[in-house]
Write an enzyme that holds these catalytic residues in place. Structure first.
Site, PDB file in Angstrom:
ATOM      1  CG  LEU A 497      -2.028  -1.146   1.332  1.00  0.00           C
ATOM      2  CD1 LEU A 497      -2.538  -0.989   2.759  1.00  0.00           C
ATOM      3  CD2 LEU A 497      -3.087  -0.657   0.422  1.00  0.00           C
ATOM      4  N   GLY A 498       1.850   1.156   0.609  1.00  0.00           N
ATOM      5  CA  GLY A 498       2.903   2.266   0.618  1.00  0.00           C
ATOM      6  C   GLY A 498       3.877   2.171   1.554  1.00  0.00           C
ATOM      7  N   GLY A 500       5.974   3.292   5.349  1.00  0.00           N
ATOM      8  CA  GLY A 500       5.819   4.436   6.601  1.00  0.00           C
ATOM      9  C   GLY A 500       7.299   4.725   6.742  1.00  0.00           C
ATOM     10  N   GLY A 503       9.048   1.068   7.363  1.00  0.00           N
ATOM     11  CA  GLY A 503       8.895  -0.108   6.514  1.00  0.00           C
ATOM     12  C   GLY A 503       7.480  -0.183   5.531  1.00  0.00           C
ATOM     13  CB  VAL A 505       1.932  -0.219   4.801  1.00  0.00           C
ATOM     14  CG1 VAL A 505       0.606  -0.576   5.393  1.00  0.00           C
ATOM     15  CG2 VAL A 505       2.809   0.291   5.895  1.00  0.00           C
ATOM     16  CG  ASP A 617       7.618  12.270  10.032  1.00  0.00           C
ATOM     17  OD1 ASP A 617       7.594  13.315   9.544  1.00  0.00           O
ATOM     18  OD2 ASP A 617       7.810  10.892   9.449  1.00  0.00           O
TER      19      ASP A 617
END
Ligand SMILES: *[C@@H]1O[C@H](CO)[C@@H](O)[C@H](O)[C@H]1NC(C)=O
Ligand SMILES: *[C@@H]1O[C@H](CO)[C@@H](O)[C@H](O)[C@H]1NC(C)=O
Ligand SMILES: *[C@@H]1O[C@H](CO)[C@@H](O)[C@H](O)[C@H]1NC(C)=O
Ligand SMILES: *[C@@H]1O[C@H](CO)[C@@H](O)[C@H](O)[C@H]1NC(C)=O
Ligand SMILES: *[C@@H]1O[C@H](CO)[C@@H](O)[C@H](O)[C@H]1NC(C)=O
Ligand SMILES: *[C@@H]1O[C@H](CO)[C@@H](O)[C@H](O)[C@H]1NC(C)=O
Ligand SMILES: *[C@@H]1O[C@H](CO)[C@@H](O)[C@H](O)[C@H]1NC(C)=O
Ligand SMILES: *[C@@H]1O[C@H](CO)[C@@H](O)[C@H](O)[C@H]1NC(C)=O
Ligand SMILES: *[C@@H]1O[C@H](CO)[C@@H](O)[C@H](O)[C@H]1NC(C)=O
Ligand SMILES: *[C@@H]1O[C@H](CO)[C@@H](O)[C@H](O)[C@H]1NC(C)=O
Length: 785
Positions: A497-498, A500, A503, A505, A617
């Site tokens: 999915l993307g 972070g 790591g 996801v 962040d």
């Protein structure tokens, strides 16, 4: 003759005057009209069934601007403009000469009921159906009270896709926003939920499909409908329908009910309700509370065994453990008992169940939780024992829990110094870390609080419990998954999915019983000491939070040097994609809601958690959107926990360029104000609909269109041409006042001096409009680059 005529005229004038006191001769409310709280004047509907005016609350000390049934003695309130801030005598509601409808408090604060920003109203009318409407010069509708319901709907009113009703506060006589919500969801379901608990809902209709609404028709029937399909709620209504008043209200215990009242007297009689057993509503009695209802009508709140009320005067606010005990220390076995409450249950819930043990009796279930020091309670239904994680929510003992059993560990009261007495006076000193030396598995141990489960800061002060996590112990407050389980759920980690901070996801599907739950699994980079640290930080931080605007963690996995975190899946992706990578620009109202949601999430981290948390962040990539586009802050891998007496911390530079507060670079201790800065940059991005730095901006535009968004906004403010920032967006221009307010808040947040930045508390109030935005200390010499 003349005398008689004069007399007649006088009487007539008097009559008109008298009538004028209570209503108006013409039902039309003209521009310039106003009503004052305390005067007893109101704007009546032609039939006089409904009145718009100031409704007395708190024994007449305060007033709500609203609409009520005027002919019946109960004067039942059906709508209000200011449920959370009642007004004093002397406050006014005015349909201004320039076509706004405003509520002016005695202290001068003005609340816009209708801002008139798009089209000015030219008259108002309290209609016979209970709807107060404003119309323009062409008699076209510009605003209606039916469009922003509070806790009630009336016949001919609908709850459209996305609209909600909020209950009134529990156990009080005021009308302020309570704990329960009825929402017509965009997936077609009508859902009741304890929304402050991120509750997926305790009652929902099995309707589905887009664009459905809840309709309350003229004859008093309620049904859910899309263009073709009807799903009935109301069953029967006394006839003839015209002889009755009708209303449907979400009550303060979270049940949705329909009532009728004969126009010639009597009282309100219930004709339908969403469910019979009031204890079905989640969290009716708060955390560690138990809801009892023997008759399907009354609700009694008690604490579960071993717990005492947070507020002795109001048990319904929830409870806390009397003593705090660490069940995971050796020898603790003889120091507690397991109490069994008959005919009671903790309902099954994915996020509350630690594990299930099949085919056991009471003794087997007792043993199951005694053998598992992380489990504090269980429910036994038929022969299935479900071990529960804390906090213990939704305990109930009612018509629907006959034959079920609730098991709860209760410390035996002794003078044992290891068992600490929790008193209301004494505040617990929460230490974020507690090192435990263990020779064999000397890995890590935490003191983990579950205090931050509830929005209500009062609840947070009292609950505190120890949890220990080691690489090979099941535990803490989450479900532990096996690597195999997650590998299967994600189909071999094949759909990323993307990524972070630490790591990648992946998307996955968990199959539980007969339901499927979509999850997102973050797989931390292998063998990196830093990423393990971030894993622990994230577990620790997210484990102590519980808020609608924070992503929810469901579990984790530590196996063979693999570290994985399992979250609820957010179907609408990141805020960043939503804002910047869409063909169509996202709606203004939606963006405003998101900004407010994030502000609330941050406020919670900063002020409402047991321990202050600095996210470190904040950026659009770290904000996720759920099915309903509720914004949720995620990725706590870089966060910092502060002890109660600590307000600043020395730490290495973290965060993302562009969103980093300047003090990071000056190497001074940082405070929560670094998040305020990042939020400010993000807020400007959200309201302006563009990145803080436009990477592929075309050269020729860059004259007035500065490269760095905050600088550009500042220069537009200084030159008095703020509209230029959003000149491309008619929707924003039509709500320019709000845009301006939000822009000011954003600029204030990015003040280079952290001391001058507002707290998130102030930010939320300013965004909500409950606090005036002072002129942001914005400054020519602002050095924000
Ligand atoms: C109310 O005002 C509108 C527009 O001015 C007008 O069309 C209507 O007839 C008025 N109604 C009454 C009862 O005065
Ligand atoms: C308004 O009505 C209340 C109750 O009927 C009465 O006590 C009060 O004196 C009235 N106030 C005015 C200003 O008429
Ligand atoms: C004015 O009074 C209202 C209602 O009590 C309150 O909500 C608001 O915060 C007050 N405004 C100021 C500036 O004190
Ligand atoms: C949803 O329903 C409303 C009213 O029934 C209609 O005006 C609107 O166009 C519909 N929207 C969609 C996307 O079908
Ligand atoms: C309201 O709904 C009921 C049940 O669907 C129906 O019988 C009735 O005719 C409707 N009344 C109106 C005025 O639409
Ligand atoms: C209305 O709902 C029915 C049943 O849920 C569904 O089959 C139909 O497609 C829906 N119609 C629209 C226009 O969404
Ligand atoms: C309300 O009405 C019901 C039925 O008409 C009656 O049984 C009940 O006693 C009434 N309650 C009050 C408080 O008047
Ligand atoms: C309460 O409601 C449940 C579910 O509708 C029903 O089975 C039960 O008989 C009711 N009990 C009482 C005392 O009304
Ligand atoms: C709860 O507290 C409110 C005031 O905060 C009070 O009015 C109400 O009576 C209390 N409820 C109970 C059940 O004690
Ligand atoms: C349990 O009680 C015994 C005797 O009172 C005591 O020695 C022991 O330390 C206690 N254990 C825990 C974990 O509290």
């Amino acid at each position: 003759m003349d005398v008689v005529r004069t007399l007649l005229l006088c009487v007539l004038a008097l009559l008109v005057n008298l009538y004028g006191l209570h209503g108006q001769t013409s039902p039309n409310i003209s521009l310039g009209s106003s009503i004052t709280a305390g005067s007893n004047a109101s704007w009546l509907s032609p039939s006089a069934d409904y009145a718009f005016g100031f409704y007395r609350v708190f024994g007449g000390r305060l007033y709500l601007a609203g609409i009520w049934f005027d002919k019946i003695p109960a004067k039942t309130l059906v709508w209000t403009a200011n449920r959370d801030s009642p007004a004093e005598a002397g406050s006014t509601v005015q349909l201004t000469d320039d076509g706004h409808l405003i509520l002016t408090y005695t202290n001068g604060t003005v609340q816009q009921i209708y801002s008139g920003a798009t089209v000015a109203a030219s008259f108002g009318l309290m209609q016979d159906d209970g709807n107060f409407v404003l119309r323009d010069t062409n008699s076209a509708l510009v605003w209606q009270s039916f469009g922003s319901p509070t806790d009630t709907i009336l016949p001919e009113q609908a709850l459209a896709n996305g609209q909600t009703l909020y209950s009134n506060s529990k156990g009080t006589i005021d009308y302020s926003t309570g704990d329960f919500r009825l929402e017509m969801q965009s997936d077609g379901k009508l859902v009741l939920s304890a929304y402050r608990f991120a509750d997926p809902g305790y009652w929902l209709t099995d309707t589905q499909g887009e664009n459905r609404s809840l309709v309350f028709n003229h004859s008093g029937f309620m049904y859910i409908v899309n263009s073709s399909n009807v799903y009935s709620l109301t069953e029967n209504i006394p006839t003839p329908v015209e002889d009755y008043y009708h209303r449907a209200t979400i009550n303060d215990h979270g049940t949705f009910e329909q009532f009728v009242h004969h126009k010639n007297g009597g009282n309100w009689t219930r004709v339908w309700r969403s469910f019979d057993d009031p204890c079905i509503a989640n969290s009716v009695c708060g955390i560690y509370g138990m809801c009892t209802s023997p008759d399907n009508e009354t609700v009694t709140c008690n604490c579960i065994p071993g717990h005492t009320p947070l507020d002795p005067d109001n048990v319904s606010k929830g409870c806390h453990p009397e003593t705090v005990m660490n069940y995971c220390l050796e020898n603790s076995g003889g120091n507690y008992t397991v109490e069994v409450v008959e005919d009671a249950d903790f309902p099954s819930d994915l996020t509350a169940d630690l594990a299930r043990v099949e085919h056991v009796d009471v003794e087997g279930c007792k043993k199951a939780i005694m053998d598992d020091c992380y489990s504090l309670a269980a429910s036994l239904v038929d022969s299935t024992c479900r071990k529960k994680r804390t906090p213990l929510l939704n305990a109930r003992k009612s018509a629907s829990t006959k034959g079920m059993k609730a098991l709860i560990k209760v410390p035996i009261k002794t003078s044992n110094p290891d068992i600490r007495k929790l008193t209301r006076k004494k505040k617990f000193n929460s230490r974020a870390f507690l090192e435990i030396g263990s020779i064999i598995s000397a890995i890590l141990a935490f003191l983990l609080g579950v205090a931050a489960i509830y929005y209500n800061p009062a609840a947070q002060r009292f609950i505190k419990r120890k949890y220990f996590l080691t690489g090979n112990t099941i535990g803490i407050n989450f479900r532990e998954f096996t690597f195999q389980e997650l590998q299967e759920a994600t189909n071999g980690f094949n759909k990323a999915l993307g990524r972070g901070s630490s790591g990648k996801v992946y998307k996955g599907i968990l199959v539980l019983k007969d339901t499927q739950i979509e999850i997102a699994v973050k797989k931390l980079e292998k063998d990196i000491e830093k990423s393990r640290e971030e894993f622990m930080t994230e577990l620790k931080i997210i484990g102590r939070t519980h808020h609608k605007n924070l992503v929810r963690l469901l579990g984790f996995c530590i196996e063979n040097n693999q570290h994985l975190l399992v979250y609820e899946f957010m179907s609408n992706g990141t805020l960043s994609d939503f804002l910047f990578n869409k063909v169509e620009s996202p709606g203004w109202v939606q963006r405003v809601d998101m900004a407010l949601g994030m502000a609330r999430g941050l406020l919670y981290l900063h002020d409402e958690c047991h321990t202050q948390i600095i996210h470190c962040d904040i950026k659009p990539e770290n904000v996720l959107l759920d099915r309903n586009y509720t914004a949720k802050i995620s990725d706590f891998g870089l966060s910092k926990l502060l002890n109660k007496d600590q307000t600043r911390t020395n730490t290495n530079l973290r965060g993302t360029a562009g969103y980093i507060a300047p003090e990071w670079l000056r190497n001074v201790p940082v405070t929560t104000k670094v998040d305020v800065y990042s939020f400010g940059v993000m807020l400007l991005e959200i309201i302006c609909g563009r990145r803080h730095i436009e990477l592929n901006r075309v050269e020729e535009e860059s004259e007035e269109d500065d490269l760095f968004l905050p600088d550009w906004v500042v220069s537009c403010v200084i030159s008095g041409k703020l509209e230029m920032v959003v000149s491309h967006d008619p929707e924003v221009l039509s709500d320019f006042e709000r845009f301006e307010r939000m822009a000011m808040v954003g600029l204030w947040c990015i003040n280079p001096d952290p001391i001058l930045r507002p707290s998130m508390n102030k930010v939320v109030q300013m965004l909500e409009g409950t606090l005036e935005v002072e002129i942001a200390p914005l400054l020519h010499d602002q050095n924000v680059k």
